[in-house]
Design an enzyme around this catalytic site. Structure first.
Site, PDB file in Angstrom:
ATOM      1  CD  GLU A   1      -5.835   5.357   0.541  1.00  0.00           C
ATOM      2  OE1 GLU A   1      -4.877   6.150   0.690  1.00  0.00           O
ATOM      3  OE2 GLU A   1      -5.995   4.342   1.227  1.00  0.00           O
ATOM      4  CG  HIS A  14      -1.835   1.136   1.354  1.00  0.00           C
ATOM      5  ND1 HIS A  14      -3.153   1.083   0.972  1.00  0.00           N
ATOM      6  CD2 HIS A  14      -1.635   2.393   1.814  1.00  0.00           C
ATOM      7  CE1 HIS A  14      -3.727   2.261   1.190  1.00  0.00           C
ATOM      8  NE2 HIS A  14      -2.822   3.082   1.711  1.00  0.00           N
ATOM      9  CD  GLU A  15       1.613   3.761   3.632  1.00  0.00           C
ATOM     10  OE1 GLU A  15       1.937   4.833   3.088  1.00  0.00           O
ATOM     11  OE2 GLU A  15       0.506   3.585   4.196  1.00  0.00           O
ATOM     12  CG  HIS A  21       0.178   6.241  -0.461  1.00  0.00           C
ATOM     13  ND1 HIS A  21      -0.828   6.993  -1.010  1.00  0.00           N
ATOM     14  CD2 HIS A  21      -0.403   5.538   0.552  1.00  0.00           C
ATOM     15  CE1 HIS A  21      -1.977   6.747  -0.369  1.00  0.00           C
ATOM     16  NE2 HIS A  21      -1.748   5.857   0.580  1.00  0.00           N
TER      17      HIS A  21
HETATM   18 ZN    ZN Z   1      -3.204   5.160   1.968  1.00  0.00          ZN
END
Ligand code: ZN
Length: 466
Positions: free
Chosen positions: A292, A262-263, A266
């Site tokens: 997101e 997830h990170e 980003h």
């Molecule tokens: Zn996030």
């Protein structure tokens, strides 16, 4: 003439971005490195820098330059978009009276501290009076900034510029109407939690795996770092310095892996802004939902796919041969995608996650439409959980007190989680159609063509467009 004004503006923009870098670095350090006794003085340093930033942003010089440049037809696309974004920030920042800014900043500190006590004690009354003040101040702030349709629009605008409460309400209505029954069906058919997900996994080995994985996903370690923190996050200090964090809990191996993916989503976005946008207001994401979308795309569309789970299982088995040696790809895939009714948003699966967000959005909307009071929030929360997830919280700690957002005054933030999830699905769909054969790529853990597509169509655009 225009070029003189632009050059003057650039001088201010560089100063703003330098102060912004210092604020980011202090904040990263506070979450990752700082000893706890440093908190008081760190809070003061950060506040001083934030005040400097605010004063510079709202200075009459910037106001005058923006006025000169706002209808200057000689500006190129990058310049005029920069002026547009800066004017937006400037107008919002100058409309809120200084005493309200200070009051809000102080209240954030107090309310967040109260939340950190209220949650473990499961005692909403510890937070309620501060939250009441917070809602009151946020209403004043929204009114000061101004809005057309309704008050909540002004709050939403801080996170998802230009989107209105009515639009988001429509999106959630459509989504929950269709997702609710599907989720219910899936939950009823779901097996028990797969055993391997709750075993113990040595954190040092988890770390080795995450470090391997981010390189496979093309995160540039010469332009960034991976560290650990209790709440994983990504923060850009400056171009060429993008820092992400994850966590390695012994009994949550999947939580750690998927936080890393997830990170990384980003962080790849942050590493993809063109260097020529550095210091410019367009060298950022256009919205939190957009940010997101990139984390969710790598986490969900890529990370939870059969091709990808098959591929990473091979490497995981090298690290954890005793724990995972006998696991089949199908069992691993099921574990990664295991659906479960849970009270807690951050541990929710992909199917039920957005129902948690829908609940928060409905409550926020009711608060700012004066249809709900803070005192009635816990009951409304419990009723909403029952409506959306058929589950009744056993305590306020596992209910209305679980998220920190409201104590920090982040109203209008939650919807961006779901918007990002929806954007991610749309982007991945388009990328798959454009590129073809993505599944083959993912089987070989090769995300390079997908990343290239995202770079070209999304990352390289920064905040050029609204
Ligand atoms: Zn996030």
């Amino acid at each position: 003439m225009a070029n003189d004004a632009w050059d003057d503006l650039l001088t201010h923009l560089r100063k703003l971005s330098d102060i912004g870098s210092a604020i980011a670095l202090l904040s990263w350090d506070q979450s990752v490195m700082m000893p706890s006794k440093g908190a008081d003085f760190r809070a003061r340093s950060s506040a001083t820098l934030q005040l400097m930033y605010h004063e510079l942003l709202t200075s009459p010089e910037i106001g005058a330059l923006l006025e000169r440049l706002s209808d200057d037809s000689s500006l190129d696309q990058i310049q005029s978009a920069s002026v547009r974004v800066l004017a937006r920030d400037y107008n919002k920042a100058t409309k809120v009276p200084a005493d309200l800014v200070r009051e809000l900043a102080e209240l954030e500190g107090l309310a967040y501290a109260a939340w950190t006590e209220a949650r473990p004690a499961s005692d909403f009354s510890k937070l309620a009076p501060l939250l009441e003040r917070m809602v009151k101040l946020k209403k004043r702030q929204a009114d000061a900034v101004g809005w057309e349709g309704e008050r909540y629009d002004a709050l939403l605008d801080d996170f998802e510029p230009g989107l209105t409460a009515a639009e988001v309400e429509g999106i959630f209505k459509d989504l929950t109407m269709q997702l609710g029954p599907v989720a219910e069906k899936i939950l009823q058919a779901a097996d028990d939690v797969p055993e391997f997900t709750t075993k113990e996994y040595e954190p040092a080995k988890q770390q080795a795996f995450s470090e391997w994985l981010i390189q496979k996903l093309a995160f540039d370690l010469d332009g960034g770092r991976l560290d650990t923190s209790p709440h994983p996050f990504t923060m850009t200090v400056a171009p060429g310095d993008v820092r992400q964090t994850t966590r390695y809990l012994p009994n949550e191996v999947l939580g750690g892996i998927y936080a890393t993916i997830h990170e990384t989503g980003h962080a790849l976005y942050e590493q993809g802004f063109p260097l020529e946008f550095a210091d410019l207001p367009i060298g950022h994401v256009p919205s939190l939902g957009m940010h997101e979308s990139q984390s969710r795309l790598w986490e969900n569309q890529v990370g939870r796919s059969r091709a990808f789970t098959n591929a990473i299982l091979l490497k995981l088995k090298e690290q954890f041969s005793t724990e995972l040696g006998m696991l089949t790809p199908e069992e691993f895939y099921e574990g990664v995608n295991h659906p479960e009714r849970t009270l807690i948003r951050v541990s929710a699966d992909e199917v039920t996650y957005n129902l948690h967000v829908a609940l928060r959005f409905e409550l926020e909307l009711a608060l700012f439409r004066d249809e709900l009071t803070v005192a009635d929030l816990p009951d409304a929360w419990d009723a909403g959980m029952e409506k959306h997830l058929n589950l009744r919280p056993d305590s306020d700690a596992n209910g209305v007190l679980q998220d920190m957002h409201w104590s920090l005054g982040f109203f209008g933030y939650f919807p961006t989680y779901t918007l990002g999830t929806l954007y991610a699905a749309a982007f991945f769909d388009k990328a798959s159609a454009d590129l073809g054969g993505l599944e083959e790529d993912l089987k070989n853990l090769d995300g390079s063509r997908l990343l290239g597509w995202l770079r070209e169509n999304i990352h390289s655009q920064g905040y050029l467009y609204t």
